[in-house]
Design an enzyme around this catalytic site. Structure first.
Site, PDB file in Angstrom:
ATOM      1  N   HIS A 187      44.196  43.914  42.886  1.00  8.00           N
ATOM      2  CA  HIS A 187      44.712  42.544  42.841  1.00  8.00           C
ATOM      3  C   HIS A 187      44.320  41.738  44.085  1.00  8.00           C
ATOM      4  O   HIS A 187      44.418  40.515  44.074  1.00  8.00           O
ATOM      5  CB  HIS A 187      46.236  42.576  42.733  1.00  8.00           C
ATOM      6  CG  HIS A 187      46.802  41.840  41.554  1.00  8.00           C
ATOM      7  ND1 HIS A 187      46.055  41.222  40.577  1.00  8.00           N
ATOM      8  CD2 HIS A 187      48.092  41.629  41.190  1.00  8.00           C
ATOM      9  CE1 HIS A 187      46.848  40.677  39.688  1.00  8.00           C
ATOM     10  NE2 HIS A 187      48.090  40.899  40.036  1.00  8.00           N
TER      11      HIS A 187
ATOM     12  N   ASN B 134      52.213  35.996  41.259  1.00  6.25           N
ATOM     13  CA  ASN B 134      52.718  35.125  40.193  1.00  6.25           C
ATOM     14  C   ASN B 134      53.306  33.814  40.706  1.00  6.25           C
ATOM     15  O   ASN B 134      53.735  32.984  39.915  1.00  6.25           O
ATOM     16  CB  ASN B 134      53.732  35.869  39.311  1.00  6.25           C
ATOM     17  CG  ASN B 134      54.950  36.329  40.073  1.00  6.25           C
ATOM     18  OD1 ASN B 134      55.012  36.224  41.299  1.00  6.25           O
ATOM     19  ND2 ASN B 134      55.928  36.846  39.349  1.00  6.25           N
TER      20      ASN B 134
ATOM     21  N   ASP C 175      40.883  38.654  40.847  1.00 11.07           N
ATOM     22  CA  ASP C 175      40.477  39.903  40.214  1.00 11.07           C
ATOM     23  C   ASP C 175      40.476  39.711  38.710  1.00 11.07           C
ATOM     24  O   ASP C 175      41.205  38.857  38.185  1.00 11.07           O
ATOM     25  CB  ASP C 175      41.454  41.018  40.599  1.00 11.07           C
ATOM     26  CG  ASP C 175      42.865  40.734  40.109  1.00 11.07           C
ATOM     27  OD1 ASP C 175      43.318  41.407  39.168  1.00 11.07           O
ATOM     28  OD2 ASP C 175      43.523  39.817  40.665  1.00 11.07           O
TER      29      ASP C 175
ATOM     30  N   ASN D 124      48.483  36.127  35.916  1.00 11.24           N
ATOM     31  CA  ASN D 124      49.672  35.407  36.399  1.00 11.24           C
ATOM     32  C   ASN D 124      49.372  34.524  37.602  1.00 11.24           C
ATOM     33  O   ASN D 124      49.993  33.474  37.765  1.00 11.24           O
ATOM     34  CB  ASN D 124      50.793  36.387  36.709  1.00 11.24           C
ATOM     35  CG  ASN D 124      51.387  36.982  35.462  1.00 11.24           C
ATOM     36  OD1 ASN D 124      51.373  36.361  34.401  1.00 11.24           O
ATOM     37  ND2 ASN D 124      51.884  38.192  35.556  1.00 11.24           N
TER      38      ASN D 124
END
Length: 187
Positions: A19, A66, A92, A113
């Protein structure tokens, strides 16, 4: 001014996760361009400077993925800032194999997100993004577990190996535009 936003999660426990590849590229940009160390400005770590007579702001939101868009509230106040030309969001992508990259001029968040948060904050999906493949999760693996896990060393080596090429891709985006970056660097 051109703004490059790398999405990731704060905290050393996330440094090596899939991430956080957006942060990896921003660190490489700052290093190769000789920009100052990142410092906290609002809800992001920021480094600014010029490259090839273009002023850049590199931003790493320090909210969790998020809520990344919360760090972008001040962009609207930049003189003549237009997200569709002046913003590049680096993320990513677990739908792309490791080693694949995609510059895109716009698009839906596609279940990401971080991109959902950015689109919500900007009120549009009309902004360029650079998707870096982190590999498709193995069958039965939860997507959030996959992107929050560390990469296998060989996968990490692949991504670290092409970061210098992506630095050139960001320079092409900044000087010529996303279409030229797509034509030269998508793979």
């Amino acid at each position: 001014m051109k703004v490059v936003v790398g999405l990731g999660n704060p905290g050393s426990e996330y440094d090596s996760t899939r991430h956080n590849v957006g942060w990896w590229l921003l660190d490489r940009l700052a290093f190769e361009w000789g920009l100052p160390l990142f410092g906290k400005v609002g809800r992001a770590m920021v480094s600014e400077g010029s490259r090839n007579d273009i002023q850049y702001r590199l931003m790493k939101p320090v909210n969790y993925m998020n809520r990344s868009g919360q760090a972008l509230g001040g962009l609207a106040s930049l003189p003549a800032f237009r997200a569709e030309e002046d913003l590049l969001v680096v993320v990513d992508d677990a739908a792309l194999e490791v080693g694949r990259v995609r510059f895109r001029p716009r698009g839906s968040p596609g279940g990401h997100n971080g991109l959902k948060s950015v689109s919500q904050a900007l009120g549009t999906d009309e902004y360029p993004r650079l998707r870096i493949g982190v590999g498709v999760p193995p069958a039965g693996e939860d997507l959030s577990d996959w992107v929050l896990s560390s990469m296998e060393p060989e996968d990490e080596d692949v991504i670290l190996g092409f970061l210098p090429e992506l630095v050139k891709g960001v320079e092409v985006w900044g000087s010529v535009g996303v279409e030229a970056a797509m034509n030269s660097f998508n793979r």
